[in-house]
Design a protein around this motif. Structure first.
Motif, short mmCIF file in Angstrom:
data_model
loop_
_atom_site.label_atom_id
_atom_site.label_comp_id
_atom_site.label_asym_id
_atom_site.label_seq_id
_atom_site.Cartn_x
_atom_site.Cartn_y
_atom_site.Cartn_z
N THR A 46 0.88 -1.16 0.00
CA THR A 46 0.00 0.00 0.00
C THR A 46 0.93 1.22 0.00
O THR A 46 2.11 1.10 0.35
N PHE A 47 0.39 2.39 -0.36
CA PHE A 47 1.25 3.57 -0.36
C PHE A 47 1.77 3.85 1.05
O PHE A 47 2.93 4.23 1.24
N GLU A 48 0.93 3.64 2.06
CA GLU A 48 1.35 3.89 3.43
C GLU A 48 2.54 3.01 3.80
O GLU A 48 3.46 3.46 4.50
N GLU A 49 2.54 1.75 3.33
CA GLU A 49 3.68 0.86 3.62
C GLU A 49 4.95 1.39 2.97
O GLU A 49 6.03 1.34 3.56
N THR A 50 4.81 1.90 1.74
CA THR A 50 5.98 2.44 1.04
C THR A 50 6.53 3.67 1.77
O THR A 50 7.74 3.81 1.93
N VAL A 51 5.63 4.53 2.21
CA VAL A 51 6.09 5.73 2.93
C VAL A 51 6.81 5.32 4.21
O VAL A 51 7.89 5.83 4.52
N PRO A 60 6.82 -1.89 7.82
CA PRO A 60 6.21 -1.92 9.16
C PRO A 60 5.63 -3.29 9.49
O PRO A 60 5.29 -4.06 8.59
N THR A 61 5.50 -3.59 10.79
CA THR A 61 4.70 -4.74 11.21
C THR A 61 3.23 -4.34 11.07
O THR A 61 2.93 -3.15 10.85
N ALA A 62 2.33 -5.28 11.27
CA ALA A 62 0.89 -4.99 11.14
C ALA A 62 0.48 -3.88 12.12
O ALA A 62 -0.24 -2.95 11.75
N THR A 63 0.96 -3.95 13.36
CA THR A 63 0.58 -2.94 14.36
C THR A 63 1.16 -1.58 13.99
O THR A 63 0.48 -0.56 14.09
N GLU A 64 2.42 -1.59 13.59
CA GLU A 64 3.05 -0.31 13.21
C GLU A 64 2.32 0.32 12.03
O GLU A 64 2.14 1.54 11.98
N THR A 66 -0.88 -0.05 11.16
CA THR A 66 -2.18 0.49 11.59
C THR A 66 -1.99 1.83 12.29
O THR A 66 -2.69 2.80 12.01
N THR A 67 -1.01 1.90 13.18
CA THR A 67 -0.76 3.17 13.89
C THR A 67 -0.39 4.26 12.90
O THR A 67 -0.89 5.39 12.99
N PHE A 68 0.48 3.92 11.94
CA PHE A 68 0.94 4.91 10.96
C PHE A 68 -0.24 5.40 10.10
O PHE A 68 -0.40 6.60 9.87
N GLN A 69 -1.09 4.44 9.67
CA GLN A 69 -2.26 4.82 8.85
C GLN A 69 -3.16 5.78 9.62
O GLN A 69 -3.63 6.78 9.06
N HIS A 70 -3.39 5.49 10.89
CA HIS A 70 -4.27 6.36 11.69
C HIS A 70 -3.68 7.75 11.87
O HIS A 70 -4.37 8.75 11.75
#
Ligand code: COA
Length: 376
Positions: A46-51, A60-64, A66-70
């Motif tokens: 996802t773009f968020e993962e790339t950033v 990121p891990t799954a938790t990281e 989710t926190t970053f997306q929020h």
């Protein structure tokens, strides 16, 4: 060697930074982003993962994630002052890149310094979409925090929730253009941040650099050629006429890539998937025919030049398939590249040094002052 300095026009071949963010090999046709071959990253992340990858040096891990997306989503709303400014810019019908440059300058309003990176990436789509709607005489659509970065951008443009195929198409595009070595806008951002200035200043300067047609401003004309051709059997006729008239074929050729631009490869596959699921597959087939004919004719007309498809060709097709008009192509590029600019700024802040090259003076010396009454 002039005046004791080595003058390298355009700094071509000069290595001015070390980076872990991306690597461009123009002869091998290879682009690495954050350690991943482009094709591995672009269609999966996802773009968020790339950033996150670019800013933290690892996925990121799954938790990281989710926190970053929020955190990112929480910054999507721009202040009323930014919207008011964009509305007055729309009254002058300025190009969207001008509006983005003006809007970008307001991004420090109400945001603490340590949150600026998040706010810039989160708000670029809001600025572009709000301005686009003002231009159409419509009110902006309030961003949603429950959608991904890519989905929310498309939603803010139209008010309709985009299909999964379109969101994937846009994510792949954003991942593909997020970083590309020490290109002009990235260099501009690094020069600005290296003075210990701030991220908003660096990103605003970078938008100005990206706006120029020699950098980010060329995908529109590539699409115009496809439309002008209209049907596959006309491809050779139209392209030959252009080459006979000494015109350049838009979407082909590159200063660094002497083989097919790896970004074209990734965007072609993304366009095919998206058009097959949610779009006009005939247009995709036409573009493929135009590309094949163009490459064959360029080898004939410009033998030995290795003119291959560049990133702009399939960018234009993909973004058109997403329903974006050509004035939105470069701003959408900026929405992605902003994350790359920030990653470079963070890197420059960690390892960098003030960037201060020299100039070779070629003017006169020893002139004597003339009072204005004697000039003339
Ligand atoms: N169509 C036709 N001929 C082309 C061409 C194209 N797209 N791109 C380059 N050439 C020709 C030039 O006319 C020149 O031929 P000549 O020596 O016979 O005069 C030769 O190839 C080398 O061109 P040059 O301008 O030196 O290459 P460059 O590395 O400076 O150019 C571009 C790179 C991208 C500016 C150039 O390929 C171009 O103008 N492409 C079209 C615009 C485009 O797609 N831009 C987006 C880039 S991502």
């Amino acid at each position: 060697m002039k005046n004791g300095t080595n003058f390298v026009p355009g700094l071509e071949g000069v290595v001015a930074a070390e980076t872990r963010l991306s690597h461009v090999d123009g002869l091998a046709g290879e682009l690495i982003i954050g350690g991943f071959p482009l094709a591995e990253l672009a269609a999966n992340a996802t773009f968020e993962e790339t950033v996150y990858l670019l800013w933290n040096g690892r996925l990121p891990t799954a938790t990281e994630l989710t926190t970053f997306q929020h955190k990112l989503a929480a910054y999507r709303t721009v202040p009323p002052a930014t919207l008011a400014l964009l509305k007055s810019v729309a009254a002058e019908n300025a190009p969207t890149m001008d509006a983005l440059r003006i809007g970008a300058g307001t991004l420090s309003l109400g945001v603490p310094n340590e949150q600026l990176a998040l706010a810039i990436v989160a708000r670029f789509p809001t600025i572009v979409a709000a301005y686009w709607r003002f231009l159409q005489g419509q009110e902006p659509i309030v961003p949603r925090t429950d959608l991904s970065h890519a989905a929310n951008y498309l939603y803010m443009l139209t008010g309709a929730e985009p299909s999964a195929a379109r969101v994937r198409g846009l994510e792949t595009y954003l991942n593909t253009v997020v970083d590309h070595g020490l290109n002009a806008s990235t260099f501009a951002a690094r020069v600005i941040i290296a003075t210990n200035s701030d991220l908003v200043s660096a990103v605003t300067g970078a938008v100005g650099a990206l706006k120029g047609p020699l950098h980010g401003g060329a995908p529109g004309p590539a699409l115009d050629t496809v439309f002008e051709i209209g049907t596959p059997e006309r491809a050779e006729l139209v392209l030959r006429a252009k080459l006979d008239a000494g015109e350049r074929l838009m979407g082909f050729g590159h200063r660094i890539y002497k083989v097919r631009d790896p970004r074209a490869e990734v965007l072609e596959a993304a366009a095919e998937q998206m058009f097959a699921a949610d779009g006009d597959l005939a247009l995709y087939e036409l573009a493929k025919e135009v590309e094949a004919t163009a490459v064959t004719l360029l080898a004939e007309y410009k033998a030995g030049r290795n003119l291959q498809t560049n990133v702009e060709f399939y960018t234009a097709l993909l973004l058109h398939g997403l329903g974006l008009e050509t004035d939105l192509f470069t701003p959408t590029f900026a929405i992605s590249r902003a994350a790359g600019w920030i990653a470079h700024c963070l890197e420059q802040q960690r390892y960098g040094r003030l960037i201060r090259p020299q100039s070779a003076y070629i003017g006169e010396k020893g002139l004597a002052w003339q009072p204005i009454s004697l000039r003339g």
